[in-house]
Motif scaffolding. Structure first.
Motif, mmCIF file in Angstrom:
data_model
loop_
_atom_site.group_PDB
_atom_site.id
_atom_site.type_symbol
_atom_site.label_atom_id
_atom_site.label_comp_id
_atom_site.label_asym_id
_atom_site.label_seq_id
_atom_site.Cartn_x
_atom_site.Cartn_y
_atom_site.Cartn_z
ATOM 1 N N LEU A 1 20.073 3.429 -11.168
ATOM 2 C CA LEU A 1 19.083 4.410 -11.639
ATOM 3 C C LEU A 1 19.509 5.164 -12.903
ATOM 4 N N ALA A 2 20.809 5.261 -13.122
ATOM 5 C CA ALA A 2 21.333 5.968 -14.305
ATOM 6 C C ALA A 2 20.666 7.335 -14.489
ATOM 7 N N GLY A 3 20.481 8.053 -13.406
ATOM 8 C CA GLY A 3 19.992 9.427 -13.511
ATOM 9 C C GLY A 3 18.489 9.564 -13.418
ATOM 10 N N ARG A 4 17.736 8.437 -13.444
ATOM 11 C CA ARG A 4 16.275 8.623 -13.380
ATOM 12 C C ARG A 4 15.793 8.583 -11.931
ATOM 13 N N ARG A 5 14.498 8.915 -11.779
ATOM 14 C CA ARG A 5 13.861 8.907 -10.478
ATOM 15 C C ARG A 5 13.754 7.479 -9.913
ATOM 16 N N PRO A 6 14.006 7.273 -8.620
ATOM 17 C CA PRO A 6 13.825 5.915 -8.081
ATOM 18 C C PRO A 6 12.339 5.556 -7.956
ATOM 19 N N ALA B 1 10.190 -0.297 -7.089
ATOM 20 C CA ALA B 1 10.743 -1.513 -7.711
ATOM 21 C C ALA B 1 12.270 -1.503 -7.727
ATOM 22 N N ASP B 2 12.886 -0.321 -7.595
ATOM 23 C CA ASP B 2 14.356 -0.254 -7.614
ATOM 24 C C ASP B 2 14.980 -0.598 -6.265
ATOM 25 N N LEU B 3 14.178 -0.526 -5.206
ATOM 26 C CA LEU B 3 14.806 -0.468 -3.881
ATOM 27 C C LEU B 3 15.545 -1.753 -3.490
ATOM 28 N N ASP B 4 15.039 -2.904 -3.952
ATOM 29 C CA ASP B 4 15.747 -4.145 -3.609
ATOM 30 C C ASP B 4 17.129 -4.191 -4.239
ATOM 31 N N ALA B 5 17.299 -3.424 -5.317
ATOM 32 C CA ALA B 5 18.607 -3.419 -5.992
ATOM 33 C C ALA B 5 19.547 -2.383 -5.366
ATOM 34 N N LEU B 6 19.113 -1.759 -4.257
ATOM 35 C CA LEU B 6 19.955 -0.746 -3.599
ATOM 36 C C LEU B 6 20.257 -1.149 -2.149
ATOM 37 N N PRO B 7 20.879 -2.331 -1.948
ATOM 38 C CA PRO B 7 21.078 -2.776 -0.557
ATOM 39 C C PRO B 7 21.959 -1.844 0.251
ATOM 40 N N SER B 8 22.893 -1.144 -0.394
ATOM 41 C CA SER B 8 23.762 -0.318 0.458
ATOM 42 C C SER B 8 23.043 0.957 0.922
ATOM 43 N N VAL B 9 22.004 1.382 0.216
ATOM 44 C CA VAL B 9 21.192 2.501 0.726
ATOM 45 C C VAL B 9 20.510 2.048 2.025
ATOM 46 N N GLU B 10 19.954 0.832 1.992
ATOM 47 C CA GLU B 10 19.299 0.322 3.201
ATOM 48 C C GLU B 10 20.309 0.184 4.345
ATOM 49 N N ARG B 11 21.519 -0.283 4.020
ATOM 50 C CA ARG B 11 22.503 -0.500 5.087
ATOM 51 C C ARG B 11 22.943 0.806 5.748
ATOM 52 N N VAL B 12 23.127 1.877 4.965
ATOM 53 C CA VAL B 12 23.546 3.132 5.621
ATOM 54 C C VAL B 12 22.414 3.686 6.488
ATOM 55 N N LEU B 13 21.184 3.514 6.012
ATOM 56 C CA LEU B 13 20.051 3.977 6.836
ATOM 57 C C LEU B 13 19.989 3.201 8.154
ATOM 58 N N LYS B 14 20.134 1.881 8.045
ATOM 59 C CA LYS B 14 20.032 1.070 9.267
ATOM 60 C C LYS B 14 21.157 1.408 10.237
ATOM 61 N N ALA C 1 14.533 9.130 -0.655
ATOM 62 C CA ALA C 1 15.194 10.423 -0.450
ATOM 63 C C ALA C 1 16.711 10.282 -0.560
ATOM 64 N N VAL C 2 17.277 9.265 0.119
ATOM 65 C CA VAL C 2 18.745 9.117 0.105
ATOM 66 C C VAL C 2 19.224 8.840 -1.328
ATOM 67 N N ALA C 3 18.514 7.956 -2.041
ATOM 68 C CA ALA C 3 18.937 7.630 -3.417
ATOM 69 C C ALA C 3 18.895 8.893 -4.287
ATOM 70 N N THR C 4 17.833 9.679 -4.161
ATOM 71 C CA THR C 4 17.712 10.882 -4.998
ATOM 72 C C THR C 4 18.804 11.897 -4.655
ATOM 73 N N LEU C 5 19.018 12.109 -3.364
ATOM 74 C CA LEU C 5 19.979 13.147 -2.961
ATOM 75 C C LEU C 5 21.409 12.751 -3.355
ATOM 76 N N ARG D 1 0.825 -1.216 0.000
ATOM 77 C CA ARG D 1 0.000 0.000 0.000
ATOM 78 C C ARG D 1 0.857 1.264 0.000
ATOM 79 N N VAL D 2 1.924 1.273 0.826
ATOM 80 C CA VAL D 2 2.687 2.528 0.931
ATOM 81 C C VAL D 2 3.467 2.827 -0.354
ATOM 82 N N ALA D 3 3.671 1.781 -1.179
ATOM 83 C CA ALA D 3 4.386 2.029 -2.446
ATOM 84 C C ALA D 3 3.628 3.054 -3.294
ATOM 85 N N ASP D 4 2.303 3.152 -3.098
ATOM 86 C CA ASP D 4 1.507 4.133 -3.866
ATOM 87 C C ASP D 4 1.941 5.578 -3.579
ATOM 88 N N TYR D 5 2.631 5.779 -2.458
ATOM 89 C CA TYR D 5 3.015 7.157 -2.094
ATOM 90 C C TYR D 5 4.378 7.566 -2.659
#
Ligand code: HEM
Length: 467
Positions: free
Chosen positions: A302-307, A310-323, A417-421, A116-120
């Motif tokens: 992402l090659a410059g596009r918006r996340p 569906a992309d998030l599972d392919a960004l494990p190090s974003v999750e790791r820095v957040l955790k 947010a982290v991926a975009t920034l 559900r939250v993916a809709d946001y």
């Protein structure tokens, strides 16, 4: 043969005030010292005789699991602070009890699933883009992460809750919410308070802020109810979904309950996410090599596009820095309960009626689970490392029946947010130490200025190297 539970050791304090001054000056340092000197379950007293409060702290992962999950029925949220919360913010999910809580949780949980939250996601990315546009318009290039992440998260939560009414709502929320939460915290910490009806300046200010927030919520609820009955196309904001929330066993939320839930989401959803994001970006600015490697991952995916979700599972190090940032700076440094009946926790006897605190702040620095605990090391969250630790060595989002209902939403917002920034900027130039303001949540006590430099578009060459 059953072993007898151990008596909980007490921290020595001053004869008159016990540990009151230490707790006022440096609460988190005092908790950490208590664990180092006395072990995983300790008692800390504070205040003069007659008004003294004693708190039982549980610092081990196994103990936290018992209090929050395994034996949660023995530990209720009816401490002094939760009572003040109920008076200020109503009987919403954060502080409601027993059958009220079970019903509210059943009604609201379907709105916060990962799916559900993916809709946001698109709305979240719009708000991050708006922040970047502001940064680009401001040529100074030294934003204050503390202020800007806080503005961003208020905008994200009001946009999700109120859709097109978000902008006007965000102004009211930013004006009223901080004063109201500080007021509630102060009352929760005092052993005695004047009644709220006394016309003291603090009571009057709090009542005015509460009235303004109530008026905002009531008006928006009424508008949505009216457009539903006039056959307008149903909105998709969270407030509309809350109005329509139903389950077979439960009556729908009344208008007053809706208002209480909205207040709770504003209270629980903005500052927590802001602190987690502020310290994630701060830690990345302090650790350029880690920042570079996370950015490489983001750019290659992402090659410059918006996340998107569906992309998030392919960004494990974003999750790791957040955790890892949430380990070192858990937005809620302690979670407060009251023992309903005497219970043995991790081998220690906790009496009925005791205040019991579990502390993500201390457990997240416990050397039994975290070697070199003060070091920022996101690789701790590689799956093989995670599987070696007890489940409650890391619990910034709580656990058990009162765990954070917004956890998927919070992680979604922060990853996007982290991926975009990182895809757009390099963050450098922060101060080496940030003092904390410690309340129900922690936040940076002053500006966290940093230097931004745009990182240019991804070249095909860089991409092929980083794949
Ligand atoms: C990084 C961000 C967040 C952190 C660190 C966080 C942390 C927590 C923690 C530790 C609890 C448990 C409190 C306790 O056991 O006493 C909690 C509960 C809660 N959180 Fe969050 N939270 C975050 C984001 C959010 C968001 C975005 C929302 C809503 C949109 C939210 C709504 C709630 C609610 C309603 C509860 C009460 C749940 C219940 O008692 O059933 N939180 N949160």
């Amino acid at each position: 043969m059953e072993t007898k539970p151990t008596e909980v050791p007490a921290v020595d304090g001053l004869p008159l005030l016990a540990s009151l001054l230490d707790l006022r000056r440096d609460p988190l340092g005092t908790y950490e010292r208590a664990r180092r000197e006395h072990g995983d379950v300790v008692r800390i007293a504070s205040g003069p005789p007659g008004l003294r409060t004693t708190i039982h702290f549980v610092f081990s992962a196994a103990g936290a699991q018992q209090v929050l999950a395994g034996q949660s029925a023995n530990f209720r949220k009816d401490d002094r602070f939760s009572q003040e919360m109920r008076q200020t913010f109503g009987n919403g999910l954060l502080s409601s009890l027993d059958d009220d809580h079970i019903r509210q949780r059943r009604l609201l949980s379907p709105l916060f699933t990962k799916k559900r939250v993916a809709d946001y996601a698109a709305a979240v990315c719009d708000e991050v883009d708006a922040l970047c546009a502001e940064w680009e318009a401001d040529r100074d290039g030294r934003p204050d992460l503390n202020e800007d992440m806080s503005r961003l998260t208020v905008r994200m939560i009001t946009r999700i809750l109120f859709g097109s009414d978000a902008e006007q709502a965000a102004k009211v929320v930013r004006r009223c919410m901080p004063a109201l939460s500080t007021y509630t915290l102060r009352r929760g910490l005092m052993p005695l308070n004047l009644p709220r009806s006394f016309p003291t300046p603090a009571n009057r200010r709090a009542r005015a802020a509460q009235k303004e927030l109530h008026a905002l919520c009531d008006r928006l609820i009424e508008q949505r109810r009216r457009s539903a009955t006039s056959g307008d196309e149903a909105g998709t904001d969270l407030l509309t979904l809350l109005i329509n929330a139903h389950s077979d066993e439960d009556t729908p939320l009344t208008d007053e309950e809706l208002r209480d839930q909205v207040l709770v989401f504003l209270l629980a959803g903005a500052d927590t996410t802001a602190t987690s994001l502020t310290f994630t970006m701060y830690m990345l600015a302090q650790h350029q090599n880690i920042q570079d490697s996370v950015r490489d991952e983001v750019r290659s995916v992402l090659a410059g596009r918006r996340p998107t979700p569906a992309d998030l599972d392919a960004l494990p190090s974003v999750e790791r820095v957040l955790k890892e940032a949430m380990r070192l700076y858990p937005a809620a440094p302690v979670l407060i309960r009251r023992a309903v009946r005497s219970t043995v926790v991790d081998g220690y006897a906790i009496p009925a009626g005791a205040y019991v605190y579990v502390s993500p702040w201390v457990t997240h620095r416990h050397p039994s689970y975290w070697p070199d605990p003060e070091r920022f090391a996101p690789e701790r969250f590689r799956p093989e490392e995670e599987s070696r630790r007890p489940r409650y060595a890391w619990f910034p989002l709580g656990g058990g029946p009162r765990s954070c209902i917004g956890n998927h939403f919070a992680m979604l917002q922060m990853k996007l947010a982290v991926a975009t920034l990182l895809q757009r900027y390099r963050f450098t130039g922060t101060v080496p130490h940030v003092p904390l303001e410690v309340g129900v949540t922690i936040r940076a006590a002053r500006a966290v200025d940093c230097t931004l430099s745009p990182v240019g578009r991804v070249s095909a060459d860089t991409l092929s190297r980083s794949r």
